[in-house]
Design a protein around this motif. Structure first.
Motif, PDB file in Angstrom:
ATOM      1  N   LEU A 140      -1.813  19.895  30.952  1.00 43.23           N
ATOM      2  CA  LEU A 140      -1.033  19.164  29.936  1.00 43.23           C
ATOM      3  C   LEU A 140      -2.053  18.279  29.284  1.00 43.23           C
ATOM      4  CD1 LEU A 140       1.886  17.459  32.109  1.00 43.23           C
ATOM      5  CD2 LEU A 140       2.111  19.368  30.148  1.00 43.23           C
ATOM      6  N   ASP A 141      -1.725  17.472  28.414  1.00 42.68           N
ATOM      7  CA  ASP A 141      -2.984  16.701  27.511  1.00 42.68           C
ATOM      8  C   ASP A 141      -2.140  15.268  26.986  1.00 42.68           C
ATOM      9  OD1 ASP A 141      -5.015  15.864  26.468  1.00 42.68           O
ATOM     10  OD2 ASP A 141      -5.129  17.241  24.891  1.00 42.68           O
ATOM     11  N   TYR A 142      -1.743  14.397  27.837  1.00 34.77           N
ATOM     12  CA  TYR A 142      -0.958  13.259  27.520  1.00 34.77           C
ATOM     13  C   TYR A 142      -1.875  12.003  27.579  1.00 34.77           C
ATOM     14  CZ  TYR A 142       3.005  16.312  27.021  1.00 34.77           C
ATOM     15  OH  TYR A 142       4.086  17.107  26.592  1.00 34.77           O
ATOM     16  N   LEU A 143      -1.357  10.745  27.242  1.00 35.08           N
ATOM     17  CA  LEU A 143      -1.868   9.548  27.691  1.00 35.08           C
ATOM     18  C   LEU A 143      -3.389   9.641  27.872  1.00 35.08           C
ATOM     19  CD1 LEU A 143       0.495   9.092  30.912  1.00 35.08           C
ATOM     20  CD2 LEU A 143       0.870   8.881  28.296  1.00 35.08           C
ATOM     21  N   ARG A 144      -4.165   9.977  26.505  1.00 32.57           N
ATOM     22  CA  ARG A 144      -5.228  10.013  26.678  1.00 32.57           C
ATOM     23  C   ARG A 144      -6.237   8.249  26.137  1.00 32.57           C
ATOM     24  NH1 ARG A 144      -7.652  14.845  25.425  1.00 32.57           N
ATOM     25  NH2 ARG A 144      -9.414  13.905  24.790  1.00 32.57           N
ATOM     26  N   GLY A 145      -7.120   8.194  27.195  1.00 30.75           N
ATOM     27  CA  GLY A 145      -7.693   6.853  27.163  1.00 30.75           C
ATOM     28  C   GLY A 145      -9.233   6.996  27.488  1.00 30.75           C
ATOM     29  N   THR A 146      -9.979   5.878  27.626  1.00 24.86           N
ATOM     30  CA  THR A 146     -11.345   5.746  27.534  1.00 24.86           C
ATOM     31  C   THR A 146     -11.845   5.143  29.008  1.00 24.86           C
ATOM     32  OG1 THR A 146     -11.643   5.660  25.106  1.00 24.86           O
ATOM     33  CG2 THR A 146     -13.547   5.006  26.388  1.00 24.86           C
ATOM     34  N   LEU A 147     -12.614   5.639  29.425  1.00 26.50           N
ATOM     35  CA  LEU A 147     -13.138   5.184  30.735  1.00 26.50           C
ATOM     36  C   LEU A 147     -13.342   3.878  30.769  1.00 26.50           C
ATOM     37  CD1 LEU A 147     -14.131   5.753  33.597  1.00 26.50           C
ATOM     38  CD2 LEU A 147     -16.403   6.164  32.748  1.00 26.50           C
ATOM     39  N   GLY A 148     -12.681   3.070  31.734  1.00 31.75           N
ATOM     40  CA  GLY A 148     -12.972   1.632  31.815  1.00 31.75           C
ATOM     41  C   GLY A 148     -12.014   0.714  31.083  1.00 31.75           C
ATOM     42  N   ARG A 149     -11.101   1.475  30.387  1.00 32.99           N
ATOM     43  CA  ARG A 149      -9.991   0.975  29.432  1.00 32.99           C
ATOM     44  C   ARG A 149      -8.593   1.553  29.849  1.00 32.99           C
ATOM     45  NH1 ARG A 149     -11.876   0.187  23.089  1.00 32.99           N
ATOM     46  NH2 ARG A 149     -13.754  -0.835  23.521  1.00 32.99           N
ATOM     47  N   SER A 150      -7.456   0.636  29.578  1.00 35.91           N
ATOM     48  CA  SER A 150      -6.194   1.303  29.991  1.00 35.91           C
ATOM     49  C   SER A 150      -5.559   1.884  28.746  1.00 35.91           C
ATOM     50  CB  SER A 150      -5.447   0.127  30.690  1.00 35.91           C
ATOM     51  OG  SER A 150      -5.158  -0.969  29.488  1.00 35.91           O
ATOM     52  N   TYR A 151      -4.610   2.627  29.065  1.00 33.55           N
ATOM     53  CA  TYR A 151      -3.834   3.054  28.139  1.00 33.55           C
ATOM     54  C   TYR A 151      -2.591   2.676  28.083  1.00 33.55           C
ATOM     55  CZ  TYR A 151      -0.939   6.659  25.856  1.00 33.55           C
ATOM     56  OH  TYR A 151      -0.054   7.368  24.671  1.00 33.55           O
ATOM     57  N   MET A 152      -2.029   1.900  26.864  1.00 35.02           N
ATOM     58  CA  MET A 152      -0.725   1.424  26.630  1.00 35.02           C
ATOM     59  C   MET A 152       0.179   2.052  25.769  1.00 35.02           C
ATOM     60  SD  MET A 152      -0.073  -2.686  25.748  1.00 35.02           S
ATOM     61  CE  MET A 152      -0.767  -3.300  27.259  1.00 35.02           C
ATOM     62  N   CYS A 153       1.371   2.226  25.949  1.00 36.44           N
ATOM     63  CA  CYS A 153       2.592   2.494  25.023  1.00 36.44           C
ATOM     64  C   CYS A 153       3.939   1.758  25.389  1.00 36.44           C
ATOM     65  CB  CYS A 153       2.639   4.226  25.095  1.00 36.44           C
ATOM     66  SG  CYS A 153       3.518   4.420  23.730  1.00 36.44           S
ATOM     67  N   ARG A 154       4.265   0.555  24.774  1.00 34.15           N
ATOM     68  CA  ARG A 154       5.426   0.107  24.873  1.00 34.15           C
ATOM     69  C   ARG A 154       6.624   0.785  24.480  1.00 34.15           C
ATOM     70  NH1 ARG A 154       2.048  -3.709  22.341  1.00 34.15           N
ATOM     71  NH2 ARG A 154       1.159  -5.125  23.512  1.00 34.15           N
ATOM     72  N   GLU A 155       6.449   1.549  23.503  1.00 31.28           N
ATOM     73  CA  GLU A 155       7.623   2.528  23.047  1.00 31.28           C
ATOM     74  C   GLU A 155       8.108   3.657  23.888  1.00 31.28           C
ATOM     75  OE1 GLU A 155       9.536   1.902  20.408  1.00 31.28           O
ATOM     76  OE2 GLU A 155       8.358   0.209  19.733  1.00 31.28           O
ATOM     77  N   GLU A 156       9.190   4.209  23.955  1.00 28.46           N
ATOM     78  CA  GLU A 156       9.384   5.351  24.844  1.00 28.46           C
ATOM     79  C   GLU A 156       8.675   6.444  24.407  1.00 28.46           C
ATOM     80  OE1 GLU A 156      13.498   8.028  25.891  1.00 28.46           O
ATOM     81  OE2 GLU A 156      13.625   6.158  24.595  1.00 28.46           O
ATOM     82  N   GLN A 157       8.299   7.304  25.281  1.00 27.97           N
ATOM     83  CA  GLN A 157       7.648   8.401  25.024  1.00 27.97           C
ATOM     84  C   GLN A 157       8.226   9.535  25.819  1.00 27.97           C
ATOM     85  OE1 GLN A 157       3.023   8.553  24.329  1.00 27.97           O
ATOM     86  NE2 GLN A 157       3.494   7.067  26.284  1.00 27.97           N
ATOM     87  N   THR A 158       8.381  10.742  25.422  1.00 30.43           N
ATOM     88  CA  THR A 158       8.872  11.664  26.099  1.00 30.43           C
ATOM     89  C   THR A 158       7.691  12.851  26.232  1.00 30.43           C
ATOM     90  OG1 THR A 158      11.349  11.562  25.157  1.00 30.43           O
ATOM     91  CG2 THR A 158      10.564  13.798  26.220  1.00 30.43           C
ATOM     92  N   LEU A 159       7.425  13.313  27.534  1.00 29.58           N
ATOM     93  CA  LEU A 159       6.512  13.957  27.942  1.00 29.58           C
ATOM     94  C   LEU A 159       6.858  15.295  28.505  1.00 29.58           C
ATOM     95  CD1 LEU A 159       4.284  11.437  30.142  1.00 29.58           C
ATOM     96  CD2 LEU A 159       4.492  11.660  27.568  1.00 29.58           C
TER      97      LEU A 159
END
Length: 249
Positions: A157-176
Motif C-alpha cells: 500500500l501507499d497511504y498516509l504519506r508524511g515526512t520524518l519528524g512530522r505528523s500526518y493529519m486528515c480531519r476528513e473521512e478517508q477510505t483506504l
C-alpha cells in the motif's frame, strides 16, 4: 290453456334469466385474477455513526513513545453468506474503550497492532520509512476477524504519506482500499510513526482532502469580494457621470 302456456313460458324465462345471471357471476369470479398478497421489504440496516476517536501509542524498550496515532476507525468487510445465498457487507466501528494497542518500532518500519473484542478483531498497520527521502507511508494493513474466512491483507500500500519528524493529519473521512473484500475508513486522523520527540506530535502535514475543504470557502470569499468591488466601481462611475451632467449658472 293459452294462459297456462304463457305462464309456463314466463316462468321458464325467469328461471333461464336467473340461471344466466348465476353462471355469469360464477365465471366472472372464476376468471378474476388472484389478488397478490402485499410484499414487505425490510429496509437495509442503517450505517453506524461516526466512530469514536481513539488514542493509540507504541513504546520502545525504554518506555519512550515511538509511534502515536489518534483516529476513528471503521471496517468495511464483505463476505459470502451461505444461509442468505448472497454477499453481505458489514460496517463495524472500532471502539477505543474495547481496543488494546501494542506494536513495535525499528529504524525503517513501525507496526501498530489493534485488538478488539468485536468479532475477535486483530488489525495491523505497518508504516515504512525511506531513509533517503525522509518520507514515510502506510505500507501494509492486515485484518484477522471472526467473519467467515476473513483473513485480508495487503503489504504493498501507499497511504498516509508524511515526512520524518512530522505528523500526518486528515480531519476528513478517508477510505483506504486494502483488498477486494476489505477497506478501512479513517476519521479525524493524526499519526506519526517516526521521529517523535516525547509524547507530542510534530508539525502536522495536512491531507489533500483537508486542503480542498479549506479551499472552497477561500474561493467563495474571493468571489464575493470581487462582486462587491465590481458593484462599488459601477456605483462610483455612475456617480461621476451624474455630476458631469450639471452645468454652472
Amino acid at each position: 290453456g293459452k294462459e297456462v302456456v304463457m305462464l309456463s313460458l314466463r316462468l321458464s324465462g325467469c328461471v333461464w334469466s336467473m340461471l344466466t345471471v348465476t353462471l355469469h357471476q360464477t365465471f366472472a369470479a372464476t376468471d378474476a385474477p388472484p389478488t397478490a398478497a402485499p410484499q414487505t421489504t425490510a429496509p437495509p440496516p442503517a450505517p453506524p455513526a461516526r466512530p469514536e476517536r481513539g488514542n493509540y501509542t507504541v513504546t520502545n524498550g525504554n518506555g519512550t513513545a515511538c509511534l502515536m496515532a489518534r483516529m476513528g476507525l471503521q471496517l468495511n468487510v464483505s463476505f459470502s453468506s451461505a444461509s442468505l445465498n448472497k454477499t453481505v457487507l458489514e460496517v463495524v466501528n472500532l471502539q477505543p474503550n474495547l481496543t488494546k494497542s501494542s506494536g513495535s518500532c525499528d529504524l525503517d518500519s513501525a507496526t501498530l497492532l489493534l485488538k478488539a473484542d468485536e468479532r475477535a478483531t486483530s488489525l495491523t498497520l505497518v508504516f515504512s520509512l525511506n531513509a533517503t527521502s525522509s518520507k514515510y507511508h502506510l505500507s501494509g494493513v492486515t485484518l484477522l476477524a471472526a467473519w467467515p474466512d476473513m483473513h485480508a491483507g495487503n503489504r504493498s500500500l501507499d497511504y498516509l504519506r508524511g515526512t520524518l519528524g512530522r505528523s500526518y493529519m486528515c480531519r476528513e473521512e478517508q477510505t483506504l482500499a486494502v483488498t477486494v473484500n476489505f477497506s478501512l475508513n479513517t476519521f479525524q486522523l493524526q499519526v506519526q510513526p517516526f521521529g517523535l520527540k516525547g509524547d507530542q506530535f510534530g508539525a502536522a502535514e495536512e491531507c489533500q482532502l483537508d486542503e480542498d475543504d479549506m479551499l472552497i470557502p477561500i474561493i467563495v470569499g474571493a468571489a464575493l469580494a470581487g462582486l462587491v468591488l465590481v458593484v462599488l466601481v459601477a456605483y462610483l462611475i455612475g456617480r461621476k457621470r451624474s455630476h458631469a451632467g450639471y452645468q454652472t449658472i
